[in-house]
Design an enzyme around this catalytic site. Structure first.
Site, PDB file in Angstrom:
ATOM      1  N   ASP A  14     -15.804   9.009  -0.007  1.00  0.00           N
ATOM      2  CA  ASP A  14     -16.428   8.161   1.020  1.00  0.00           C
ATOM      3  C   ASP A  14     -17.207   8.991   2.050  1.00  0.00           C
ATOM      4  O   ASP A  14     -16.798  10.101   2.392  1.00  0.00           O
ATOM      5  CB  ASP A  14     -15.285   7.406   1.715  1.00  0.00           C
ATOM      6  CG  ASP A  14     -15.771   6.240   2.526  1.00  0.00           C
ATOM      7  OD1 ASP A  14     -16.988   6.052   2.632  1.00  0.00           O
ATOM      8  OD2 ASP A  14     -14.902   5.511   3.056  1.00  0.00           O
ATOM      9  N   TRP A  43       0.853  -1.190   0.000  1.00  0.00           N
ATOM     10  CA  TRP A  43       0.000   0.000   0.000  1.00  0.00           C
ATOM     11  C   TRP A  43       0.900   1.255   0.000  1.00  0.00           C
ATOM     12  O   TRP A  43       1.886   1.311   0.733  1.00  0.00           O
ATOM     13  CB  TRP A  43      -0.910  -0.016   1.233  1.00  0.00           C
ATOM     14  CG  TRP A  43      -1.689   1.252   1.364  1.00  0.00           C
ATOM     15  CD1 TRP A  43      -2.821   1.595   0.690  1.00  0.00           C
ATOM     16  CD2 TRP A  43      -1.362   2.373   2.202  1.00  0.00           C
ATOM     17  NE1 TRP A  43      -3.218   2.859   1.047  1.00  0.00           N
ATOM     18  CE2 TRP A  43      -2.351   3.364   1.973  1.00  0.00           C
ATOM     19  CE3 TRP A  43      -0.338   2.644   3.107  1.00  0.00           C
ATOM     20  CZ2 TRP A  43      -2.337   4.594   2.634  1.00  0.00           C
ATOM     21  CZ3 TRP A  43      -0.328   3.868   3.758  1.00  0.00           C
ATOM     22  CH2 TRP A  43      -1.325   4.827   3.522  1.00  0.00           C
ATOM     23  N   ARG A  58     -10.189  -3.041   7.916  1.00  0.00           N
ATOM     24  CA  ARG A  58     -10.809  -1.710   7.876  1.00  0.00           C
ATOM     25  C   ARG A  58     -12.273  -1.793   8.336  1.00  0.00           C
ATOM     26  O   ARG A  58     -13.145  -1.114   7.802  1.00  0.00           O
ATOM     27  CB  ARG A  58     -10.746  -1.139   6.459  1.00  0.00           C
ATOM     28  CG  ARG A  58     -10.565   0.372   6.465  1.00  0.00           C
ATOM     29  CD  ARG A  58     -10.714   0.962   5.098  1.00  0.00           C
ATOM     30  NE  ARG A  58     -10.416   2.389   5.137  1.00  0.00           N
ATOM     31  CZ  ARG A  58     -10.980   3.292   4.359  1.00  0.00           C
ATOM     32  NH1 ARG A  58     -11.855   2.943   3.456  1.00  0.00           N
ATOM     33  NH2 ARG A  58     -10.662   4.550   4.452  1.00  0.00           N
ATOM     34  N   ASP A  70      -2.627   5.617  -3.043  1.00  0.00           N
ATOM     35  CA  ASP A  70      -3.057   6.548  -1.993  1.00  0.00           C
ATOM     36  C   ASP A  70      -1.925   7.485  -1.601  1.00  0.00           C
ATOM     37  O   ASP A  70      -2.136   8.440  -0.856  1.00  0.00           O
ATOM     38  CB  ASP A  70      -3.521   5.773  -0.746  1.00  0.00           C
ATOM     39  CG  ASP A  70      -4.996   5.407  -0.842  1.00  0.00           C
ATOM     40  OD1 ASP A  70      -5.684   5.935  -1.727  1.00  0.00           O
ATOM     41  OD2 ASP A  70      -5.451   4.590  -0.026  1.00  0.00           O
ATOM     42  N   ASN A  80     -11.524  -1.864  -0.706  1.00  0.00           N
ATOM     43  CA  ASN A  80     -10.545  -1.528   0.318  1.00  0.00           C
ATOM     44  C   ASN A  80     -10.077  -2.661   1.222  1.00  0.00           C
ATOM     45  O   ASN A  80      -9.569  -2.394   2.310  1.00  0.00           O
ATOM     46  CB  ASN A  80     -11.085  -0.386   1.189  1.00  0.00           C
ATOM     47  CG  ASN A  80     -10.729   0.960   0.583  1.00  0.00           C
ATOM     48  OD1 ASN A  80      -9.595   1.176   0.176  1.00  0.00           O
ATOM     49  ND2 ASN A  80     -11.681   1.851   0.496  1.00  0.00           N
ATOM     50  N   TRP A 123     -14.777   3.752  -8.097  1.00  0.00           N
ATOM     51  CA  TRP A 123     -15.190   2.442  -7.590  1.00  0.00           C
ATOM     52  C   TRP A 123     -14.040   1.878  -6.764  1.00  0.00           C
ATOM     53  O   TRP A 123     -13.029   1.460  -7.306  1.00  0.00           O
ATOM     54  CB  TRP A 123     -15.499   1.547  -8.786  1.00  0.00           C
ATOM     55  CG  TRP A 123     -15.911   0.145  -8.514  1.00  0.00           C
ATOM     56  CD1 TRP A 123     -15.370  -0.733  -7.625  1.00  0.00           C
ATOM     57  CD2 TRP A 123     -16.960  -0.570  -9.186  1.00  0.00           C
ATOM     58  NE1 TRP A 123     -16.005  -1.934  -7.697  1.00  0.00           N
ATOM     59  CE2 TRP A 123     -16.985  -1.862  -8.647  1.00  0.00           C
ATOM     60  CE3 TRP A 123     -17.857  -0.245 -10.193  1.00  0.00           C
ATOM     61  CZ2 TRP A 123     -17.878  -2.837  -9.088  1.00  0.00           C
ATOM     62  CZ3 TRP A 123     -18.740  -1.215 -10.635  1.00  0.00           C
ATOM     63  CH2 TRP A 123     -18.752  -2.486 -10.079  1.00  0.00           C
ATOM     64  N   ASP A 124     -14.229   1.866  -5.468  1.00  0.00           N
ATOM     65  CA  ASP A 124     -13.148   1.475  -4.559  1.00  0.00           C
ATOM     66  C   ASP A 124     -13.286   0.026  -4.122  1.00  0.00           C
ATOM     67  O   ASP A 124     -14.338  -0.613  -4.293  1.00  0.00           O
ATOM     68  CB  ASP A 124     -13.186   2.409  -3.342  1.00  0.00           C
ATOM     69  CG  ASP A 124     -11.811   2.676  -2.765  1.00  0.00           C
ATOM     70  OD1 ASP A 124     -10.894   1.860  -2.991  1.00  0.00           O
ATOM     71  OD2 ASP A 124     -11.648   3.694  -2.068  1.00  0.00           O
TER      72      ASP A 124
HETATM   73  C1  GLA Z   1      -9.355   4.303  -0.221  1.00  0.00           C
HETATM   74  C2  GLA Z   1      -9.063   5.139  -1.443  1.00  0.00           C
HETATM   75  C3  GLA Z   1      -9.014   6.593  -1.066  1.00  0.00           C
HETATM   76  C4  GLA Z   1     -10.346   6.980  -0.459  1.00  0.00           C
HETATM   77  C5  GLA Z   1     -10.664   6.086   0.723  1.00  0.00           C
HETATM   78  C6  GLA Z   1     -12.075   6.325   1.224  1.00  0.00           C
HETATM   79  O1  GLA Z   1      -8.297   4.326   0.669  1.00  0.00           O
HETATM   80  O2  GLA Z   1      -7.867   4.735  -2.052  1.00  0.00           O
HETATM   81  O3  GLA Z   1      -8.736   7.388  -2.195  1.00  0.00           O
HETATM   82  O4  GLA Z   1     -11.342   6.887  -1.440  1.00  0.00           O
HETATM   83  O5  GLA Z   1     -10.564   4.716   0.380  1.00  0.00           O
HETATM   84  O6  GLA Z   1     -12.396   5.520   2.287  1.00  0.00           O
END
Ligand code: GLA
Length: 748
Positions: free
Chosen positions: A368, A200, A444, A549, A481, A478-479
């Site tokens: 988010d 990450w 998370r 990120d 995580n 569209w995430d």
């Molecule tokens: C991930 C994405 C971020 C953001 C967060 C929101 O980490 O990579 O850009 O959208 O989620 O929770």
């Protein structure tokens, strides 16, 4: 492009303007590999390339040593268990417990163009003369398994794609335990292997090692292609560099668990293979059913790694990315994530949007936290209903207000996930991947929805489609995580549990496809905690991806440089963010942040109201610069010139197709004093054309490529009108425009 077929001793020669790929049916009926590389002439027989030897401890089919032992020949789609002791491409567990299979040639079909792979992402053609597809049919008479090997050769460029379709023609079901997409035996192992690894916030850093006897392998078992390894590798000759020499790129068009390996046997033969990771893969095929593997794309270049990347960029930009956005420049966006995190309301968002509009932004993205009880990352995922405490008139109202400002509106979703603290989970606790009777691991604070179940995909589709139908939304981020654990579906019987990892990603593709079909005007950007699912599979649905990120400019330089080996600039989401940077606590100049972010799909990730008036004015200029140059930056030919992994200075450039324009980015991480003079050797210019560089003068293309672009500055004691004082985290752009040369009358 041609496919030559010599039926007498069946030989297939796929040839285009750059490459040749030659296969032959071996005396024992296996499909053998004879040649892959630069284009060669066709001939009636290539049997001189059919090398075999009588070697001790080898197994021969039917005790006939006149035949070749499988161990010592180069094969196209081998199975382990008869005479080949290397890793196989296919493994079938049959009802009697046997895993032995032996596939023999049955025939072939030659198709114009390229068939669609149902339910899977793949490269495509727009007319039949762009490519030809050879389908080779193999059969294992005992199990009743049949394989169609698909080979597509594109008319131009060193591009060959492959996949396999396995069909159960027997009367009983069997388990497909391994079904790789691509296997190629190369005659030697004199290669450097380069993989793109990280974690990450530091995705896709090149890692190089020399191949040697044994197996070099990368994989993902996380349920997504992953931050850790990318489904793209390079094999290059040790002497090959960025601009010359033989390079093979192997890209897997898939977003789930994968494995890519190079196994070198004791005779130096290299078996290069990629496909769905066989670990935790087991697919039950009933009589009459088929399984289609995802596609692998192989790119061959004699022009070094840049040559390979440029071919791949062009293919992916034009024949993998689809839809309305394929040929459009990316809008300049602002995303509120790093500006507000979860702490926002409508007023705050509009305040950010208004300033963004003033600064030239075109698209406002709400990240988010807009739905259900999502006030932090512990609750609400799965409840895709706007929170009216924050947004009194919902997404519809906010989108109206944003569009009234003259901006487009975009929205973040994470459709594959659920928080235990959500209405969705309370109503359907069995809709997540989990093993009944075992605790589920949280990451998370969330669980992964079971997208192998069509009713779960339908439910999420209905919620997301409703918002897209009601509100003026032109973009979706569209995430995804978290990685998958406890991969088990409560809806599947025990003998189908080995399918869940793959079915999960098929469910994701299905949701993408359905949304794309209904909302073709919506631009999709994929994301997985930054760049955890940055792969060719995703590009088929989402033309751009959030690269990482980590938004620090110096780190982004490396991340984007590494990503560029396998993916085009237009696909890389790259934003200017606030300082000190939220990931590294580093302060870089605003100019540097912009000049790194330009080389991608550009945007902002901060509240511009918090900048000084002077900085806001600067940002407006940067937005305008991007508008003026994004066609070139996103669709020009990209060259890596100087690697940030190898020193304090880095450089890259893009040149327009007609070579009339180019932009060079030069970067220095730490300032130095009394140091060397610096030059950057440009590439891809018209040697005879003259280029004007603002503030520097006019130079011929051949000068800039051979004598170099002089980038010396304060670090080497040089100062002048247009030479900025050096500083840490320094950047400088050079804009080249073809002109009539004023320096000399004529070069002759
Ligand atoms: C991930 C994405 C971020 C953001 C967060 C929101 O980490 O990579 O850009 O959208 O989620 O929770």
């Amino acid at each position: 492009m041609s496919v030559f077929i010599h039926e007498s001793h069946p030989t297939f020669h796929l040839q285009n303007d750059e490459i040749s790929y030659v296969m032959r049916v071996l005396p024992d009926g296996q499909l053998g590999q004879l040649y892959f590389g630069s284009r060669i002439h066709d001939r009636e027989t290539f049997d001189y390339l059919l090398e075999g030897a009588m070697r001790s401890h080898s197994a021969y089919p039917e005790d006939d040593q006149d035949l070749l032992s499988q161990e010592h020949v180069k094969l196209e789609y081998p199975s382990f268990g008869t005479g080949d002791y290397r890793q196989g491409a296919i493994e079938i567990l049959q009802p009697n417990g046997s895993r032995v299979s032996n596939f023999k040639y049955q025939g072939y079909d030659l198709l114009p163009g390229k068939p669609v792979l149902e339910g899977l992402p793949a490269t495509y053609t727009e007319s039949d003369d762009e490519a030809e597809t050879l389908v080779i049919h193999l059969n294992d008479s005992v199990s009743g398994a049949a394989i169609d090997l698909l080979y597509t050769i594109f008319a131009r460029g060193g591009i060959l794609t492959r996949s396999a379709k396995i069909t159960n023609n027997g009367s009983e079901s069997f388990l497909l335990e391994r079904a790789m997409s691509f296997c190629l035996d190369l005659p030697d192992c004199r290669y450097d292997w380069i993989q793109f690894s990280g974690s990450w916030a530091r995705e896709r850093f090149p890692v190089k090692r020399r191949l040697d006897i044994g197996t070099t392998e990368i994989e993902s078992l996380r349920g997504h292609s992953s931050h850790q390894q990318n489904p793209f590798v390079i094999l290059k000759r040790p002497e090959a560099d960025e601009f010359s020499g033989e390079v093979i790129g192997l890209s897997f068009v898939y977003s789930g668990n994968f494995r890519t390996s190079a196994q070198v046997d004791p005779y130096g033969v290299t078996r290069l293979m990629t496909g769905i990771n066989p670990t935790w893969f087991s697919w039950k095929l009933e009589s009459g059913q088929s399984f289609q593997t995802p596609e692998a794309v192989m790119v061959y270049s004699r022009d070094g790694m840049n040559g390979m990347s440029q071919t791949l960029h062009n293919l992916y930009r034009t024949r993998l990315v689809r839809g309305e956005w394929r040929d459009q420049v990316c809008p300049i966006l602002i995303n509120n994530w790093e500006a507000t995190y979860f702490d926002f309301n409508e007023e705050k968002l509009l305040h950010i949007a208004e300033k963004a509009k003033e600064c030239g932004v075109e698209l406002f993205v709400l990240d988010d936290g807009w739905f259900g009880a999502r006030r932090n990352d512990r609750a609400g995922l799965g409840d895709w209903v706007p929170c009216t405490d924050l947004l009194p008139e919902g997404i519809v109202g906010l989108a109206d207000k944003i569009t009234a400002l003259g901006l487009r509106f975009g929205l973040w979703i994470e459709p594959e996930m659920v928080n235990p603290d959500s209405d969705l989970y309370r109503a359907h606790p069995d809709w997540c991947l989990h093993v009944p009777g075992r605790p589920s691991s949280l990451c998370r604070g969330q669980l992964v929805l079971d997208f192998s179940r069509p009713e779960v995909v339908d439910y999420i589709h209905a919620m997301i489609a409703k918002i897209l139908r009601e509100a003026k939304i032109s973009y979706i981020k569209w995430d995804m995580n978290r990685s998958i654990t406890e991969c088990y579906s409560a809806a599947a019987s025990p003998d189908h549990q080995g399918e869940i990892f793959h079915r999960q990603i098929l469910g994701v593709y299905d949701l993408y496809e359905r949304l794309l079909q209904e909302f073709p005007h919506v631009l999709l950007e994929s994301c997985a905690g930054g760049g955890g699912r940055f792969d060719a599979g995703m590009l088929y649905y989402a033309p751009q991806a959030w690269t990482s990120d980590d938004t620090d400019a110096m780190e982004r330089l490396r991340i984007q440089y590494g990503t560029s080996y396998g993916y085009p600039l237009s696909s890389m989401g790259s934003h200017v963010s606030a300082v000190p940077n939220h990931q590294l606590n580093r302060t870089t100049p605003l100019k540097t942040r912009a000049e790194v972010a330009y080389f991608g799909s550009y945007g902002y990730e901060l509240d511009l109201n918090r900048l000084s008036a002077q900085e806001q004015e600067e940002v407006s200029r940067y937005s305008q610069f991007m508008k003026d140059h994004r066609q070139l930056l996103q669709y020009g030919t990209f060259y890596r010139l100087q690697s940030p992994f190898e020193g304090n200075e880095a450089a890259w450039m893009v040149a327009s197709e007609d070579l009339s324009e180019a932009i060079v980015g030069f970067y220095r991480t730490l300032s130095t004093v009394n140091q060397h003079f610096s030059r950057v050797y440009l590439k891809g210019l018209d040697p005879d054309a003259c280029y004007h560089i603002d503030g520097m003068g006019d130079f011929y293309g051949d000068e800039l490529m051979n004598a170099g672009l002089v980038v010396s500055d304060g670090t080497s004691g040089k100062v002048g009108e247009d030479i900025l004082p050096a500083s840490d985290f320094f950047s400088r752009l050079f804009i080249l425009r073809r002109c009539g040369c004023k320096n000399t009358e004529s070069r002759d």
